[in-house]
Design a protein around this motif. Structure first.
Motif, PDB file in Angstrom:
ATOM      1  N   THR A   3       0.845  -1.130  -0.065  1.00 58.46           N
ATOM      2  CA  THR A   3       0.051  -0.133   0.113  1.00 58.46           C
ATOM      3  C   THR A   3       0.780   1.140  -0.027  1.00 58.46           C
ATOM      4  O   THR A   3       1.790   1.370   0.527  1.00 58.46           O
ATOM      5  CB  THR A   3      -0.813  -0.037   1.406  1.00 58.46           C
ATOM      6  N   ALA A   4       0.691   2.323  -0.826  1.00 62.10           N
ATOM      7  CA  ALA A   4       1.171   3.534  -0.753  1.00 62.10           C
ATOM      8  C   ALA A   4       0.984   4.526   0.474  1.00 62.10           C
ATOM      9  O   ALA A   4      -0.418   4.899   0.554  1.00 62.10           O
ATOM     10  CB  ALA A   4       1.066   4.182  -2.156  1.00 62.10           C
ATOM     11  N   LEU A   5       1.721   4.570   1.466  1.00 60.30           N
ATOM     12  CA  LEU A   5       1.389   5.215   2.576  1.00 60.30           C
ATOM     13  C   LEU A   5       2.234   6.575   2.490  1.00 60.30           C
ATOM     14  O   LEU A   5       3.448   6.674   1.970  1.00 60.30           O
ATOM     15  CB  LEU A   5       1.703   4.537   3.630  1.00 60.30           C
ATOM     16  N   GLN A   6       1.841   7.567   3.668  1.00 56.08           N
ATOM     17  CA  GLN A   6       2.516   8.934   3.515  1.00 56.08           C
ATOM     18  C   GLN A   6       3.500   8.712   5.116  1.00 56.08           C
ATOM     19  O   GLN A   6       4.306   9.539   5.204  1.00 56.08           O
ATOM     20  CB  GLN A   6       1.470   9.895   3.864  1.00 56.08           C
TER      21      GLN A   6
ATOM     22  N   PRO B   4       9.762   4.046   0.595  1.00 57.91           N
ATOM     23  CA  PRO B   4       8.769   2.767   1.218  1.00 57.91           C
ATOM     24  C   PRO B   4       9.228   2.419   2.438  1.00 57.91           C
ATOM     25  O   PRO B   4      10.619   2.541   2.907  1.00 57.91           O
ATOM     26  CB  PRO B   4       8.740   2.092   0.212  1.00 57.91           C
ATOM     27  N   TRP B   5       8.513   1.603   3.268  1.00 56.98           N
ATOM     28  CA  TRP B   5       9.049   1.033   4.608  1.00 56.98           C
ATOM     29  C   TRP B   5       8.914  -0.346   4.442  1.00 56.98           C
ATOM     30  O   TRP B   5       8.113  -0.930   3.786  1.00 56.98           O
ATOM     31  CB  TRP B   5       8.077   1.361   5.782  1.00 56.98           C
ATOM     32  N   THR B   6       9.825  -1.184   5.066  1.00 57.20           N
ATOM     33  CA  THR B   6       9.780  -2.617   5.248  1.00 57.20           C
ATOM     34  C   THR B   6       9.766  -3.186   6.564  1.00 57.20           C
ATOM     35  O   THR B   6      10.132  -2.563   7.595  1.00 57.20           O
ATOM     36  CB  THR B   6      11.286  -3.014   4.398  1.00 57.20           C
ATOM     37  N   TRP B   7       9.388  -4.464   6.700  1.00 54.84           N
ATOM     38  CA  TRP B   7       9.426  -5.238   7.933  1.00 54.84           C
ATOM     39  C   TRP B   7       9.104  -6.814   7.678  1.00 54.84           C
ATOM     40  O   TRP B   7       9.085  -6.994   6.450  1.00 54.84           O
ATOM     41  CB  TRP B   7       7.888  -4.724   8.639  1.00 54.84           C
TER      42      TRP B   7
ATOM     43  N   ALA C 219       6.453  -5.026   2.539  1.00 51.70           N
ATOM     44  CA  ALA C 219       6.610  -3.596   2.234  1.00 51.70           C
ATOM     45  C   ALA C 219       5.572  -2.881   1.834  1.00 51.70           C
ATOM     46  O   ALA C 219       4.927  -3.344   1.081  1.00 51.70           O
ATOM     47  CB  ALA C 219       8.192  -3.555   1.279  1.00 51.70           C
ATOM     48  N   THR C 220       5.662  -1.352   2.036  1.00 52.81           N
ATOM     49  CA  THR C 220       4.699  -0.514   1.254  1.00 52.81           C
ATOM     50  C   THR C 220       5.121  -0.210  -0.058  1.00 52.81           C
ATOM     51  O   THR C 220       6.418  -0.499  -0.340  1.00 52.81           O
ATOM     52  CB  THR C 220       4.706   0.834   2.177  1.00 52.81           C
ATOM     53  N   SER C 221       4.313   0.179  -0.841  1.00 48.01           N
ATOM     54  CA  SER C 221       4.627   0.741  -2.247  1.00 48.01           C
ATOM     55  C   SER C 221       5.354   2.170  -2.285  1.00 48.01           C
ATOM     56  O   SER C 221       5.278   2.829  -1.081  1.00 48.01           O
ATOM     57  CB  SER C 221       3.591   0.546  -3.012  1.00 48.01           C
ATOM     58  N   VAL C 222       6.061   2.676  -3.073  1.00 48.96           N
ATOM     59  CA  VAL C 222       6.468   3.910  -3.559  1.00 48.96           C
ATOM     60  C   VAL C 222       5.548   4.784  -3.332  1.00 48.96           C
ATOM     61  O   VAL C 222       4.386   4.893  -3.876  1.00 48.96           O
ATOM     62  CB  VAL C 222       7.198   4.013  -4.990  1.00 48.96           C
ATOM     63  N   VAL C 223       6.045   5.992  -2.274  1.00 50.02           N
ATOM     64  CA  VAL C 223       4.850   6.815  -2.144  1.00 50.02           C
ATOM     65  C   VAL C 223       4.901   7.911  -3.469  1.00 50.02           C
ATOM     66  O   VAL C 223       6.067   8.468  -3.793  1.00 50.02           O
ATOM     67  CB  VAL C 223       5.309   7.814  -0.890  1.00 50.02           C
ATOM     68  N   VAL C 224       3.824   8.276  -3.701  1.00 44.94           N
ATOM     69  CA  VAL C 224       3.490   9.358  -4.873  1.00 44.94           C
ATOM     70  C   VAL C 224       2.949  10.558  -4.000  1.00 44.94           C
ATOM     71  O   VAL C 224       2.041  10.711  -3.607  1.00 44.94           O
ATOM     72  CB  VAL C 224       2.732   9.154  -5.845  1.00 44.94           C
ATOM     73  N   LYS C 225       3.921  11.707  -4.100  1.00 44.55           N
ATOM     74  CA  LYS C 225       3.548  12.789  -3.613  1.00 44.55           C
ATOM     75  C   LYS C 225       3.126  14.032  -4.715  1.00 44.55           C
ATOM     76  O   LYS C 225       3.920  14.346  -5.565  1.00 44.55           O
ATOM     77  CB  LYS C 225       4.627  13.681  -2.697  1.00 44.55           C
TER      78      LYS C 225
END
Length: 922
Positions: free
Chosen positions: A52-55, A76-79, A93-99
């Motif tokens: 998911t793309a998260l901020q 993006p963040w990983t765990w 992992a989250t997906s790449v954030v688009v700002k």
């Protein structure tokens, strides 16, 4: 039977496959397989945040199966999700954030979108005089257009921008540039403070001062400020304090006037003078400038030669260039230079590289030396500078250094202070000092005088003098590579009063022109100003009476301070030179002036003039000069010349007189028990006026002494020891016998009652009576002392103020005590019933009447006519300066002025002789 853990049992079950049945396991290990089941491994599965793309870093939805490990990264963040029962882990992992992008106007633009942005900026442009007479500005609006591409929150410029500037409203024209200019009241002489016609241009500030008066005319539109002043009206034939500029900004410190006494213009020449500064007014790191009313600004070198306890400059040698028309006067304001304008890297004038010659030839006729001796002082100075230089000051405008050359075989040594200025001019002040001495345990015979011809050559100038110089006499001569400018520097006497350098004189009285004319006649006398000249100083120093060279300072110094007149300056400086001619200069081989600091018990018997280390009176043949020494009548010759010029010769004279003022006191007097020092000046044994004048010299030498020098440290310690002893021991003891009159100093003639004597004798003092068998004091001698101690308090010496407080009953009771006759507040002497004990004003008055010493209720007793009332006025004025608003002091001074004003002291009398014209500080 032992119980085993499940882990151990698991291992055993896994490895012991040969066991045939659970029954055997149960038999041997006590474990029942029927009670347990084995777990199945479960693989981990990522949660809903995965992909998911998260901020921001996710905190929930991390794992749908398994346990979440720590989240890492910055987007993006990983765990990691950990499997269960040894099941497999899952990496998430989250997906790449688009700002989006935010433009300068606050609008949002989606990622990947190209957009156009416009930014408006207001400003102004200057306009010419053709548009606005005094210049001005045109308001503008500038529109900048630019295309951007939104790249994941970052706006990336695409191509070049365009800019359009347009006028934005009407013109703004400047007001006229107005330079401040003094009005017709500037430079006038008026009876009261001017209130009209202050400025012909600009805005007038408040008028300050009590006459002279000062104000500023403030410019506008960027125009300059003008400093203006008006003098107080004076009667014909009076000279008033000089009108000097007053500070108008926080950078301004003090004003001075510079007068060209010559018939030729002065252009760019350097002058040197002294200036005392208030505590904390000038740091040693500050730089100064001189702003003249002519519009010129001059660089100043302020070289510190004395410091306040906080490290700020107390006295500086001021070096500055001047430009003056013939016989002209220039008003100057000394100001701090803003830090932005300070020059920190300007080269120091290098004396070692200067080109000059300086030689002395001495042709001896008699004395300790024979034949001809030639001393190359220039070479001696260069050698000293190469090895152990002794600089008085160094700076970008001038550098001064000293060299001392003893002549073997006798007491003569030559001292040269050489100054090199930025323009290459050189000045040499050469001293001929017949003062080297040593300590002995018996009285030494006087050495024969030195008879010689001294010829000094330097930079094309030659001076030659026939000299007869007795032991302990010093003289000097000054030479210059170019005729030095003849100038007179007028100081702000009110400023000197407020910083504590001098007593507070009445600046509204003026000085009679006839007094200055008389000075000019002394200056014109044959032999005036020559080496070892008397220059109007009384040689028989024990001479009593109202002498013009006796007082808190001399009449000549007082007139110089109050008028700034060149005639008074010439005479006062010459008398400063005479201080060297008086045979009281005792210099040790270590360079110190002789004090108990080098030999605790040293004593100089005034009628013989030779130092010994004995505590017994000695007799001797005297110095052979026409001078007779008496500390109780010593004139104050060098202090004022030094603070006005900062010339080192005058500091030498001040130090020499201060030193002899201590060692001329018999050791049984100045070394009282229970102290362990031998430097106590207020000792209750020497004549009271002698204690006063000795303290005057030592205080002044400590006040302006060279920082860190032996003399400055010793004299400062002597002052401290003196007030500590007086306040701790002497004042309480005296109060026991003085009763309601307590607060006056005594001397060796004082007679006490037996019980009082026992107390005082425990300190090692003995007491007698005067010739009449009565106990007496000269109240005016105490007034001498009060003025000196008061000046010490103004200078900031600890303990001085406490002494003035202790005197309160004596100072005020003379005029306001119920049983006192205020007309007897000033008399030639107070005579008490003997022995003195528990003194009262009523008993004193009865005795004054019985002895025919009282002034009664009308008329004046001839014995009391003199300066006694003026001296009492000085005491009350100084005490009131230190304690403003004190009702008793105020009342006492009012009574004195009522009783004696216009009779025992008058305006015309103070105009003729202002020596004791002291009033509360205004």
């Amino acid at each position: 039977m032992k119980r085993h853990s499940f882990a151990l049992l698991s291992i055993l079950l896994t490895t012991c496959v040969g066991l045939q049945s659970s029954a055997i396991a149960q038999q041997y290990y006590g474990f029942n397989f029927n009670n347990y089941r084995f777990l199945t491994p479960i693989n981990a599965v990522c949660g809903t945040s995965n992909g998911t793309a998260l901020q921001a870093a996710p905190t929930s939805g991390l794992c749908s199966i398994g346990s979440a490990m720590a989240v890492s990264g910055s987007g993006p963040w990983t765990w990691t999700c950990a499997g269960l029962n040894s099941g497999a882990n899952a990496n998430c992992a989250t997906s790449v954030v688009v700002k989006p992008c935010v433009d300068a106007n606050g609008a949002l633009h989606a990622n990947g979108v190209t957009y156009t942005q416009q930014v408006n900026t207001t400003g102004s442009t200057p306009v010419t005089a053709s548009v606005c007479a005094y210049g001005g500005t045109q308001p503008t609006l500038t529109t900048v257009t630019q295309t951007f591409l939104c790249n994941n929150g970052t706006s990336v410029a695409q191509g070049s921008s365009t800019s359009v500037t347009e006028n934005n409203g009407g013109l703004s024209c400047n007001a006229a540039i107005i330079n401040g200019a003094c009005g017709v009241s500037g430079g006038t002489v008026v009876a009261t403070a001017p209130a009209t016609n202050l400025c012909s241009a600009g805005h007038a500030s408040a008028v300050t001062g009590t006459g002279p008066w000062s104000w500023s005319c403030l410019g506008s539109g960027g125009g300059t400020m003008a400093s203006c002043s008006a003098a107080r009206t004076q009667s014909a034939g009076l000279d008033m304090p000089p009108v000097v500029l007053q500070p108008q900004t926080t950078a301004d410190i003090v004003g001075i006037n510079i007068q060209n006494l010559g018939a030729n213009d002065i252009s760019g020449r350097y002058i040197t003078f002294g200036q005392v500064f208030a505590a904390d007014a000038l740091a040693i790191t500050d730089t100064l400038a001189a702003h003249a009313t002519s519009g010129n600004t001059y660089q100043i070198q302020a070289s510190p030669v004395a410091l306040w306890p906080d490290g700020s400059v107390r006295l500086a040698a001021i070096i500055m260039p001047v430009g003056l028309q013939a016989n002209g006067t220039q008003q100057v304001m000394i100001s701090k230079t803003p830090l932005a304008n300070q020059v920190s890297s300007e080269a120091i004038v290098n004396l070692r590289q200067a080109t000059f010659d300086l030689a002395v030839q001495l042709n001896f006729a008699s004395g300790a030396y024979k034949g001809t001796q030639t001393i190359d002082l220039a070479s001696a100075l260069r050698s000293s500078l190469a090895s152990s230089p002794v600089y008085w000051y160094q700076g970008p405008l001038a550098t001064q250094a000293r060299v001392d050359v003893p002549l073997p075989g006798g007491p003569l040594h030559l001292t040269a202070d050489v100054t090199v200025f930025k323009d290459g001019n050189v000045t040499a002040d050469v001293q001929f000092n017949n003062d080297l001495t040593s300590l002995s345990t018996s009285q030494a015979a006087a050495l024969p005088p030195l008879v010689y011809t001294a010829t000094i050559t330097s930079m094309g100038q030659t001076l030659s003098y026939p000299i007869t110089q007795y032991q302990y006499q010093d003289w000097h001569a000054v030479l210059s590579s170019n005729d030095p400018p003849r100038v007179n520097v007028q100081h702000d006497v009110s400023y000197l009063e407020h910083v504590g350098a001098i007593l507070p004189y009445d600046l509204t009285t003026g000085v009679s022109e006839a007094t200055l004319v008389a000075y000019a006649k002394i200056n014109a006398q044959s032999g005036f100003g020559l080496p070892l000249a008397v220059n109007g100083v009384t040689q028989a120093m024990g001479t009593t009476g109202n002498r013009p060279d006796i007082g808190y300072t001399t009449q000549y110094n007082t007139v110089w301070l109050l008028t700034g007149d060149a005639r008074a300056a010439t005479l006062a400086l010459a008398q400063g030179d005479t201080a060297g001619a008086i045979p009281w200069n005792y210099k040790l081989a270590n360079g110190h002036w002789m004090t108990p600091g080098d030999s605790l018990m040293v004593w100089i018997q005034p009628d013989s003039g030779h130092p010994t280390t004995t505590t017994q009176a000695e007799t001797g043949s005297g110095s052979g000069t026409n001078w007779t020494l008496d500390v109780s009548h010593e004139p104050n010759l060098a202090y004022v010349p030094y603070i006005m010029t900062a010339q080192r010769w005058y500091l030498d004279r001040l130090n020499a007189e201060a030193a002899v003022s201590i060692i001329a006191s018999w050791t049984a007097y100045r070394c009282p028990k229970p102290t362990s020092t031998c430097d106590i000046i207020l000792n209750g044994r020497d004549q009271v006026r002698g204690q006063a004048w000795a303290l005057r010299e030592v205080q002044e030498a400590a006040f302006v002494g060279s920082p860190g020098s032996f003399e400055q440290r010793y004299f400062d310690q002597s002052v401290s020891d003196t007030y500590s002893f007086t306040n701790t021991y002497l004042e309480p003891a005296l109060a026991l016998g003085q009763g309601e009159m307590h607060g006056f100093m005594v001397d060796y003639n004082w007679k006490f009652d037996p019980s009082y004597g026992v107390i005082l004798n425990s300190y090692g003092w003995g007491f007698g009576t005067d010739n009449s068998g009565d106990t007496n004091i000269k109240d005016w001698e105490n007034d001498f002392l009060t003025g000196v101690v008061g000046l010490g308090a103004l200078m900031g010496f600890d303990g001085a103020r406490q002494y003035i407080t202790w005197q309160h009953s004596f100072l005020t009771g003379r005029y306001i005590a119920p049983d006192a006759n205020p007309r007897d507040g000033f008399v030639y002497q107070y005579v008490f019933p003997s022995p003195a004990q528990g003194l009262t004003w009523s008993a004193l008055e009865a005795n004054e009447i019985a002895k025919s010493l009282s002034n009664g209720t009308a008329g004046w007793n001839a014995i009391n006519v003199g300066y006694y009332a003026a001296l009492s006025r000085t005491s009350l004025s100084v005490a009131l300066t230190l304690n403003p608003g004190d009702l008793d002091l105020t009342t006492a001074l009012s009574v004195l002025n009522t009783e004696a004003g216009g009779q025992m002291f008058t305006t015309s009398g103070f105009q003729a002789d202002p020596t004791f014209n002291v009033v509360p500080l205004r």
